[in-house]
Design a protein around this motif. Sequence first.
Motif, mmCIF file in Angstrom:
data_model
loop_
_atom_site.group_PDB
_atom_site.id
_atom_site.type_symbol
_atom_site.label_atom_id
_atom_site.label_comp_id
_atom_site.label_asym_id
_atom_site.label_seq_id
_atom_site.Cartn_x
_atom_site.Cartn_y
_atom_site.Cartn_z
ATOM 1 N N CYS A 1 8.911 -29.707 23.589
ATOM 2 C CA CYS A 1 7.474 -29.780 23.302
ATOM 3 C C CYS A 1 6.747 -30.567 24.382
ATOM 4 C CB CYS A 1 7.231 -30.450 21.956
ATOM 5 S SG CYS A 1 7.833 -29.488 20.573
ATOM 6 N N MET A 2 5.527 -30.158 24.649
ATOM 7 C CA MET A 2 4.675 -30.863 25.596
ATOM 8 C C MET A 2 3.804 -31.847 24.824
ATOM 9 S SD MET A 2 5.103 -29.857 28.642
ATOM 10 C CE MET A 2 5.630 -28.536 29.680
ATOM 11 N N ALA A 3 3.667 -33.039 25.334
ATOM 12 C CA ALA A 3 2.769 -34.025 24.741
ATOM 13 C C ALA A 3 1.509 -34.057 25.586
ATOM 14 C CB ALA A 3 3.430 -35.391 24.698
ATOM 15 N N GLY A 4 0.475 -33.391 25.120
ATOM 16 C CA GLY A 4 -0.771 -33.342 25.873
ATOM 17 C C GLY A 4 -1.097 -31.930 26.311
ATOM 18 N N PHE A 5 -2.076 -31.825 27.166
ATOM 19 C CA PHE A 5 -2.550 -30.522 27.613
ATOM 20 C C PHE A 5 -1.750 -30.009 28.797
ATOM 21 C CE2 PHE A 5 -6.236 -32.458 25.575
ATOM 22 C CZ PHE A 5 -6.606 -31.440 24.722
ATOM 23 N N VAL A 6 -1.586 -28.706 28.845
ATOM 24 C CA VAL A 6 -0.968 -28.051 29.985
ATOM 25 C C VAL A 6 -1.885 -26.927 30.427
ATOM 26 C CG1 VAL A 6 1.404 -28.604 29.326
ATOM 27 C CG2 VAL A 6 0.381 -26.476 28.556
ATOM 28 N N GLN A 7 -1.829 -26.575 31.694
ATOM 29 C CA GLN A 7 -2.674 -25.514 32.210
ATOM 30 C C GLN A 7 -2.131 -24.157 31.785
ATOM 31 O OE1 GLN A 7 -3.362 -25.678 36.403
ATOM 32 N NE2 GLN A 7 -4.618 -23.850 36.422
ATOM 33 N N ALA B 1 -2.580 -21.915 20.391
ATOM 34 C CA ALA B 1 -1.144 -22.095 20.588
ATOM 35 C C ALA B 1 -0.487 -22.667 19.341
ATOM 36 C CB ALA B 1 -0.893 -23.022 21.768
ATOM 37 N N SER B 2 0.723 -22.223 19.091
ATOM 38 C CA SER B 2 1.567 -22.808 18.060
ATOM 39 C C SER B 2 2.740 -23.476 18.770
ATOM 40 C CB SER B 2 2.060 -21.724 17.087
ATOM 41 O OG SER B 2 3.038 -20.920 17.710
ATOM 42 N N LEU B 3 3.718 -23.915 18.035
ATOM 43 C CA LEU B 3 4.904 -24.494 18.665
ATOM 44 C C LEU B 3 5.722 -23.446 19.394
ATOM 45 C CD1 LEU B 3 6.159 -26.968 15.911
ATOM 46 C CD2 LEU B 3 5.059 -27.520 18.081
ATOM 47 N N ALA B 4 5.578 -22.167 18.999
ATOM 48 C CA ALA B 4 6.458 -21.139 19.525
ATOM 49 C C ALA B 4 5.789 -20.081 20.391
ATOM 50 C CB ALA B 4 7.170 -20.441 18.362
ATOM 51 N N TYR B 5 4.483 -19.897 20.249
ATOM 52 C CA TYR B 5 3.822 -18.850 21.028
ATOM 53 C C TYR B 5 2.340 -19.150 21.211
ATOM 54 C CZ TYR B 5 2.356 -16.833 16.501
ATOM 55 O OH TYR B 5 1.822 -16.628 15.267
ATOM 56 N N ALA C 1 -0.609 -12.090 24.098
ATOM 57 C CA ALA C 1 0.282 -13.124 23.565
ATOM 58 C C ALA C 1 1.500 -13.300 24.451
ATOM 59 C CB ALA C 1 0.721 -12.756 22.151
ATOM 60 N N CYS C 2 2.115 -14.462 24.347
ATOM 61 C CA CYS C 2 3.406 -14.718 24.985
ATOM 62 C C CYS C 2 4.133 -15.784 24.194
ATOM 63 C CB CYS C 2 3.253 -15.116 26.453
ATOM 64 S SG CYS C 2 2.599 -16.762 26.713
ATOM 65 N N ILE D 1 -9.454 -15.690 16.513
ATOM 66 C CA ILE D 1 -8.063 -15.498 16.105
ATOM 67 C C ILE D 1 -7.631 -16.718 15.310
ATOM 68 C CG2 ILE D 1 -7.340 -13.936 17.940
ATOM 69 C CD1 ILE D 1 -6.234 -16.288 19.486
ATOM 70 N N ALA D 2 -6.724 -16.513 14.384
ATOM 71 C CA ALA D 2 -6.183 -17.612 13.587
ATOM 72 C C ALA D 2 -4.743 -17.280 13.238
ATOM 73 C CB ALA D 2 -7.001 -17.798 12.315
ATOM 74 N N PHE D 3 -3.893 -18.289 13.277
ATOM 75 C CA PHE D 3 -2.506 -18.086 12.872
ATOM 76 C C PHE D 3 -1.853 -19.418 12.589
ATOM 77 C CE2 PHE D 3 -2.498 -18.128 17.533
ATOM 78 C CZ PHE D 3 -1.545 -19.080 17.820
ATOM 79 N N ASN D 4 -0.772 -19.335 11.832
ATOM 80 C CA ASN D 4 0.070 -20.486 11.541
ATOM 81 C C ASN D 4 1.478 -19.931 11.404
ATOM 82 O OD1 ASN D 4 1.139 -22.912 10.889
ATOM 83 N ND2 ASN D 4 0.280 -23.011 8.845
ATOM 84 N N CYS D 5 2.155 -19.806 12.499
ATOM 85 C CA CYS D 5 3.451 -19.137 12.614
ATOM 86 C C CYS D 5 3.245 -17.639 12.503
ATOM 87 C CB CYS D 5 4.462 -19.651 11.622
ATOM 88 S SG CYS D 5 4.937 -21.360 11.917
ATOM 89 N N PHE D 6 3.020 -17.097 11.367
ATOM 90 C CA PHE D 6 2.635 -15.706 11.163
ATOM 91 C C PHE D 6 2.226 -15.548 9.707
ATOM 92 C CE2 PHE D 6 6.805 -14.921 9.350
ATOM 93 C CZ PHE D 6 7.652 -15.671 10.136
ATOM 94 N N PRO D 7 1.352 -14.661 9.328
ATOM 95 C CA PRO D 7 0.776 -13.581 10.119
ATOM 96 C C PRO D 7 -0.350 -14.066 11.019
ATOM 97 C CG PRO D 7 -0.172 -13.514 7.948
ATOM 98 C CD PRO D 7 0.851 -14.639 7.949
ATOM 99 N N ASN D 8 -0.810 -13.167 11.881
ATOM 100 C CA ASN D 8 -1.936 -13.435 12.764
ATOM 101 C C ASN D 8 -3.150 -12.691 12.233
ATOM 102 O OD1 ASN D 8 -0.181 -14.768 14.628
ATOM 103 N ND2 ASN D 8 0.500 -12.764 15.276
ATOM 104 N N PHE D 9 -4.321 -13.310 12.399
ATOM 105 C CA PHE D 9 -5.561 -12.699 11.930
ATOM 106 C C PHE D 9 -6.531 -12.596 13.089
ATOM 107 C CE2 PHE D 9 -3.671 -14.910 8.351
ATOM 108 C CZ PHE D 9 -3.651 -13.915 7.386
#
Length: 85
Positions: free
Chosen positions: A5-11, A23-27, A39-40, A72-80
Amino acid sequence: TATNCMAGFVQLTGATDVMIAKASLAYTMIVKNNGTVWACGVNTNGQLGTGNTTKQTKFIQVAKKITNVNQIAFNCFPNFFRTFQ
């Protein structure tokens, strides 16, 4: 894992003309200025919406039949997605 995990902002790399980024923890999902969704990331359960479970290391357009997205909104899945009327 917590060590990845990154602590803070990344480009955000590999994407241009980004209007929204979430962003979530996984995508990560983005909406480009033209209203398309990209998405990625981890895709173990098909949460990216690509029709498969292949991990995406670069942004790929998802929900290709949905355009004019402005939220867009999501929390792991589903995506809206919310579109302009």
